[in-house]
Design a protein around this motif. Structure first.
Motif, PDB file in Angstrom:
ATOM      1  N   PHE A   1      51.181  -8.758  37.245  1.00 24.74           N
ATOM      2  CA  PHE A   1      51.089  -9.553  36.250  1.00 24.74           C
ATOM      3  C   PHE A   1      52.080  -8.869  35.010  1.00 24.74           C
ATOM      4  O   PHE A   1      52.248  -9.345  33.973  1.00 24.74           O
ATOM      5  CB  PHE A   1      49.860  -9.737  35.377  1.00 24.74           C
ATOM      6  CG  PHE A   1      49.096  -8.538  35.097  1.00 24.74           C
ATOM      7  CD1 PHE A   1      49.502  -7.614  34.044  1.00 24.74           C
ATOM      8  CD2 PHE A   1      48.053  -7.676  35.975  1.00 24.74           C
ATOM      9  CE1 PHE A   1      48.739  -6.266  33.682  1.00 24.74           C
ATOM     10  CE2 PHE A   1      47.572  -6.493  35.858  1.00 24.74           C
ATOM     11  CZ  PHE A   1      47.716  -5.780  34.604  1.00 24.74           C
TER      12      PHE A   1
ATOM     13  N   GLN B   1      53.494   5.014  30.090  1.00 24.36           N
ATOM     14  CA  GLN B   1      52.598   3.787  30.356  1.00 24.36           C
ATOM     15  C   GLN B   1      51.695   4.250  31.436  1.00 24.36           C
ATOM     16  O   GLN B   1      50.733   3.529  31.944  1.00 24.36           O
ATOM     17  CB  GLN B   1      53.578   2.768  31.179  1.00 24.36           C
ATOM     18  CG  GLN B   1      54.748   2.084  30.231  1.00 24.36           C
ATOM     19  CD  GLN B   1      53.806   1.378  29.159  1.00 24.36           C
ATOM     20  OE1 GLN B   1      52.722   0.907  29.182  1.00 24.36           O
ATOM     21  NE2 GLN B   1      54.641   1.030  27.938  1.00 24.36           N
TER      22      GLN B   1
ATOM     23  N   THR C   1      48.988   5.594  27.931  1.00 24.96           N
ATOM     24  CA  THR C   1      47.853   5.091  28.722  1.00 24.96           C
ATOM     25  C   THR C   1      47.853   5.689  30.128  1.00 24.96           C
ATOM     26  O   THR C   1      48.808   6.035  30.623  1.00 24.96           O
ATOM     27  CB  THR C   1      47.944   3.598  28.983  1.00 24.96           C
ATOM     28  OG1 THR C   1      48.354   2.942  27.676  1.00 24.96           O
ATOM     29  CG2 THR C   1      46.694   2.946  29.515  1.00 24.96           C
TER      30      THR C   1
ATOM     31  N   HIS D   1      46.329   5.432  34.398  1.00 26.45           N
ATOM     32  CA  HIS D   1      45.832   4.428  35.486  1.00 26.45           C
ATOM     33  C   HIS D   1      44.783   4.853  36.051  1.00 26.45           C
ATOM     34  O   HIS D   1      44.671   6.310  36.440  1.00 26.45           O
ATOM     35  CB  HIS D   1      47.191   4.125  36.537  1.00 26.45           C
ATOM     36  CG  HIS D   1      46.771   2.847  37.221  1.00 26.45           C
ATOM     37  ND1 HIS D   1      46.065   3.009  38.176  1.00 26.45           N
ATOM     38  CD2 HIS D   1      47.391   1.651  37.180  1.00 26.45           C
ATOM     39  CE1 HIS D   1      45.995   1.822  38.749  1.00 26.45           C
ATOM     40  NE2 HIS D   1      46.717   1.070  38.302  1.00 26.45           N
TER      41      HIS D   1
ATOM     42  N   PRO E   1      42.717   1.876  30.818  1.00 29.53           N
ATOM     43  CA  PRO E   1      42.281   0.268  31.130  1.00 29.53           C
ATOM     44  C   PRO E   1      42.029  -0.188  32.579  1.00 29.53           C
ATOM     45  O   PRO E   1      42.428   0.593  33.544  1.00 29.53           O
ATOM     46  CB  PRO E   1      43.810  -0.157  31.161  1.00 29.53           C
ATOM     47  CG  PRO E   1      44.651   0.835  30.245  1.00 29.53           C
ATOM     48  CD  PRO E   1      43.998   2.169  30.564  1.00 29.53           C
TER      49      PRO E   1
ATOM     50  N   GLN F   1      41.194  -3.873  33.535  1.00 31.16           N
ATOM     51  CA  GLN F   1      41.846  -5.037  33.421  1.00 31.16           C
ATOM     52  C   GLN F   1      40.710  -6.061  33.828  1.00 31.16           C
ATOM     53  O   GLN F   1      40.794  -7.304  33.068  1.00 31.16           O
ATOM     54  CB  GLN F   1      43.139  -5.308  34.205  1.00 31.16           C
ATOM     55  CG  GLN F   1      44.152  -4.001  34.149  1.00 31.16           C
ATOM     56  CD  GLN F   1      44.680  -4.188  32.677  1.00 31.16           C
ATOM     57  OE1 GLN F   1      44.342  -4.809  31.905  1.00 31.16           O
ATOM     58  NE2 GLN F   1      45.507  -3.363  32.339  1.00 31.16           N
TER      59      GLN F   1
ATOM     60  N   ASP G   1      41.389  -2.237  28.680  1.00 28.52           N
ATOM     61  CA  ASP G   1      42.012  -3.383  28.219  1.00 28.52           C
ATOM     62  C   ASP G   1      41.507  -4.155  29.401  1.00 28.52           C
ATOM     63  O   ASP G   1      41.068  -3.873  30.443  1.00 28.52           O
ATOM     64  CB  ASP G   1      43.856  -3.060  28.586  1.00 28.52           C
ATOM     65  CG  ASP G   1      44.295  -2.243  27.478  1.00 28.52           C
ATOM     66  OD1 ASP G   1      43.764  -2.060  26.485  1.00 28.52           O
ATOM     67  OD2 ASP G   1      45.350  -2.135  27.970  1.00 28.52           O
ATOM     68  N   PHE G   2      41.423  -5.534  28.853  1.00 28.86           N
ATOM     69  CA  PHE G   2      40.560  -6.624  29.832  1.00 28.86           C
ATOM     70  C   PHE G   2      41.656  -7.715  29.748  1.00 28.86           C
ATOM     71  O   PHE G   2      42.123  -8.384  28.687  1.00 28.86           O
ATOM     72  CB  PHE G   2      39.593  -6.988  29.567  1.00 28.86           C
ATOM     73  CG  PHE G   2      38.541  -5.845  29.779  1.00 28.86           C
ATOM     74  CD1 PHE G   2      38.105  -5.672  30.797  1.00 28.86           C
ATOM     75  CD2 PHE G   2      38.178  -5.308  28.679  1.00 28.86           C
ATOM     76  CE1 PHE G   2      37.108  -4.529  31.179  1.00 28.86           C
ATOM     77  CE2 PHE G   2      37.037  -4.099  28.803  1.00 28.86           C
ATOM     78  CZ  PHE G   2      36.689  -3.808  30.017  1.00 28.86           C
TER      79      PHE G   2
ATOM     80  N   PHE H   1      42.770  -9.652  26.215  1.00 21.60           N
ATOM     81  CA  PHE H   1      43.726 -10.842  26.044  1.00 21.60           C
ATOM     82  C   PHE H   1      43.807 -11.865  27.182  1.00 21.60           C
ATOM     83  O   PHE H   1      43.664 -11.522  28.286  1.00 21.60           O
ATOM     84  CB  PHE H   1      45.243  -9.850  26.474  1.00 21.60           C
ATOM     85  CG  PHE H   1      45.413  -8.643  26.026  1.00 21.60           C
ATOM     86  CD1 PHE H   1      45.818  -8.402  24.628  1.00 21.60           C
ATOM     87  CD2 PHE H   1      45.213  -7.476  26.657  1.00 21.60           C
ATOM     88  CE1 PHE H   1      45.981  -7.360  24.212  1.00 21.60           C
ATOM     89  CE2 PHE H   1      45.124  -6.126  26.284  1.00 21.60           C
ATOM     90  CZ  PHE H   1      45.603  -6.198  25.091  1.00 21.60           C
TER      91      PHE H   1
HETATM   92  N1  SAH Z   1      50.008   0.987  31.139  1.00 17.61           N
HETATM   93  C1  SAH Z   1      48.943   0.236  30.869  1.00 17.61           C
HETATM   94  C2  SAH Z   1      49.305  -1.043  30.430  1.00 17.61           C
HETATM   95  C3  SAH Z   1      50.347  -1.270  29.505  1.00 17.61           C
HETATM   96  S1  SAH Z   1      50.513  -2.902  29.110  1.00 17.61           S
HETATM   97  C4  SAH Z   1      47.948   0.302  32.153  1.00 17.61           C
HETATM   98  O1  SAH Z   1      47.762   1.240  32.827  1.00 17.61           O
HETATM   99  O2  SAH Z   1      47.224  -0.699  32.266  1.00 17.61           O
HETATM  100  C5  SAH Z   1      48.819  -2.763  27.755  1.00 17.61           C
HETATM  101  C6  SAH Z   1      48.085  -3.956  28.230  1.00 17.61           C
HETATM  102  O3  SAH Z   1      48.538  -5.358  28.227  1.00 17.61           O
HETATM  103  C7  SAH Z   1      47.559  -4.016  29.756  1.00 17.61           C
HETATM  104  O4  SAH Z   1      46.679  -2.875  29.992  1.00 17.61           O
HETATM  105  C8  SAH Z   1      47.150  -5.425  29.954  1.00 17.61           C
HETATM  106  O5  SAH Z   1      45.817  -5.396  29.618  1.00 17.61           O
HETATM  107  C9  SAH Z   1      47.870  -6.214  28.880  1.00 17.61           C
HETATM  108  N2  SAH Z   1      48.888  -7.077  29.770  1.00 17.61           N
HETATM  109  C10 SAH Z   1      49.822  -6.464  30.267  1.00 17.61           C
HETATM  110  N3  SAH Z   1      50.542  -7.709  30.850  1.00 17.61           N
HETATM  111  C11 SAH Z   1      49.935  -8.734  30.624  1.00 17.61           C
HETATM  112  C12 SAH Z   1      49.948 -10.259  30.738  1.00 17.61           C
HETATM  113  N4  SAH Z   1      50.940 -10.563  31.515  1.00 17.61           N
HETATM  114  N5  SAH Z   1      49.018 -11.031  30.156  1.00 17.61           N
HETATM  115  C13 SAH Z   1      47.998 -10.324  29.584  1.00 17.61           C
HETATM  116  N6  SAH Z   1      47.865  -9.371  29.156  1.00 17.61           N
HETATM  117  C14 SAH Z   1      48.924  -8.488  29.647  1.00 17.61           C
END
Ligand code: SAH
Ligand code: F3S
Length: 481
Positions: free
Chosen positions: A201, A239, A276, A278, A303, A305, A343-344, A374
């Protein structure tokens, strides 16, 4: 309009000349050139913006302003993680256009991830933008600016010439940035750029490039410099920081766990955060560092997700929820008081009711603290953008509000549980709510207010929580000074 692809290799001489002439008015006190930077998106962007300010301050004498109307140059550091963020860029640029109409000398630059993605497209939609630069080329801003002035001085062409440089010159950027200047006691330090995880995504690997780690010595030197300027807490940024592989000058490569051990040895640094990471690279070695280093905060943003295996697979996160749960269990065994946030993404293609309920249950089971959620945003060019998505937007909105409700209840419960606890906090400033009181921050990012001498500002102290004021603010009393 002629779009001129910026070539840094032929601007060396221009750079020195123009720096000398432009520095004059500032030194003679005739006029101060002002720079306004709007930062959108993540902490990486915040870090990059502060480095841009340092850079243009050093090269051209620009002084930061908080008022775009009085600026000589406006820079927008953009975010493209979700569609909403991307749309914001052009609505904001519309406002800047009006400022340029009033002041034709105003220079407008767009950087960050939208710039990286759209490149010349930015100027097609907003022709009044003078410079476009990416997250990996912001260090070339002084040369771009010189070139801009040279082009302007060259009367042989009436065409508008714009500068675009959104390349990924590996990690070159850090070699050209001046020593960071800091205010306050906390600072961000970028330890790596880009991401190679390619979650289905996410635009980051496309806008910021693949993972490249800064050499170990550079990172350490930057933190030493920050510590001598009074910084007591650093947040290591990337990241995917636990994918850090920094070259060492004596040969070999330093991993993230070892980097943390070395940062903890730097005099003055009492607290280390990072973001962040992984889950896949959240290794046993890293978990053990939590047992070794008291400087590492009892707060982890990891995160996940989604709490549904089929959704995680479609997101290409490359792990199951069991893997995540197992790692957290191990971490809690060495740090029972750790606050966990995440993050979700809600409403990912093919997230049905069952998958959503699994996520909700997962959130409750894992007992997350203040996390971010989000609605999935389809990003052009990412693999997930091709997936059919049958869930109506209003269903996604209801799901999001349910997740937010559960997360908020958990945040409140976690703050309430702080009552009576003894904490080590970093004192940051005087309180503007209570006379004679100071404001400090706890490991779990809650603000802590207590009566104390202003001489304590910038120090770590021990306090005992006596009252809960809100979900982000607690009252406390000093235990020692
Ligand atoms: N490096 C981090 C993420 C960076 S982006 C990781 O390891 O996950 C920050 C957050 O934005 C992500 O964790 C994700 O929850 C959200 N995000 C990223 N792309 C997205 C998308 N296309 N739609 C909605 N949320 C998104
Ligand atoms: Fe994005 Fe996944 Fe990397 S969310 S930043 S591709 S870890």
């Amino acid at each position: 309009m002629t779009v001129q692809t910026f070539n840094p290799s032929n601007t060396q001489t221009t750079s020195t000349q123009a720096t000398a002439t432009l520095a004059l008015p500032v030194e003679s006190g005739v006029s101060i050139k002002r720079l306004y930077i709007e930062t959108q998106g993540c902490q990486m962007n915040e870090y990059d913006s502060s480095r841009m300010a340092d850079l243009l301050g050093d090269s051209h004498g620009y002084v930061l302003t908080t008022d775009p109307a009085e600026a000589d140059i406006l820079l927008m550091n953009t975010c493209s993680i979700r569609e909403k963020a991307q749309e914001k860029v052009f609505s904001e640029l519309g406002r800047w256009r009006k400022l340029k109409e009033q002041n034709p000398e105003l220079i407008i630059g767009v950087g960050g991830c939208v710039a990286s993605q759209e490149g010349e497209g930015i100027q097609k939609r907003a022709p009044y933008v003078d410079m476009v630069f990416g997250p990996q080329t912001l260090h070339r801003l002084p040369q771009m600016l010189n070139q801009y002035h040279d082009n302007k001085a060259d009367r042989s062409t009436n065409q508008k010439i714009s500068l675009v440089d959104i390349s990924f010159p590996e990690i070159e950027k850090f070699d050209f940035l001046p020593e960071p200047k800091v205010e306050g006691y906390k600072a961000f330090v970028s330890i790596m750029e880009g991401c190679s995880k390619y979650c289905s995504f996410c635009v980051v690997p496309y806008t910021r490039g693949e993972e490249v780690s800064r050499p170990l010595d550079d990172v350490i030197a930057e933190i030493v410099s920050l510590a001598t300027q009074g910084v007591r807490e650093v947040t290591l940024l990337g990241q995917n920081v636990n994918g850090y592989r920094g070259d060492m000058h004596e040969g070999g490569v330093c991993n993230f766990a070892d980097l943390l051990r070395l940062v903890a040895k730097i005099e003055g640094i009492g607290r280390i955060r990072y973001t962040t990471s992984h889950p896949l690279e959240f290794s046993d070695e890293l978990i053990n560092v939590y047992a070794e280093l008291p400087q590492l905060v009892s707060h982890l943003h990891l995160p996940v997700q989604s709490g549904s295996n089929p959704v995680l697979a479609a997101m290409k996160r490359n792990h199951t929820i069991d893997v995540y749960i197992e790692k957290i269990k191990k971490l809690r065994a060495v740090r029972p008081d750790i606050h966990l946030s995440s993050d979700f993404i809600i409403g990912f293609p093919n997230e049905g009711d069952a998958e959503f309920e699994d996520t909700l249950q997962f959130i409750k089971d894992l007992d997350f603290d203040h996390s971010y959620s989000f609605i999935y945003s389809k990003r052009p060019g990412t693999p997930a953008a091709e997936l059919p998505d049958n869930t109506p937007e209003d269903v996604k909105k209801v799901r999001l509000s349910r997740v937010k409700e559960v997360l908020k209840a958990s945040t409140i419960a976690k703050t309430d549980a702080m009552l009576g606890k003894t904490l080590n906090v970093l004192v940051e400033k005087s309180s503007d709510r209570q006379d004679g009181a100071l404001i400090a921050s706890a490991d779990n990012t809650r603000l802590v207010q207590f009566i104390g001498d202003t001489a304590l500002i910038g120090q770590f102290v021990t306090v005992k929580v006596t009252d809960i004021r809100s979900m982000n603010l607690v009252q406390a009393e000093l235990v020692d000074a």
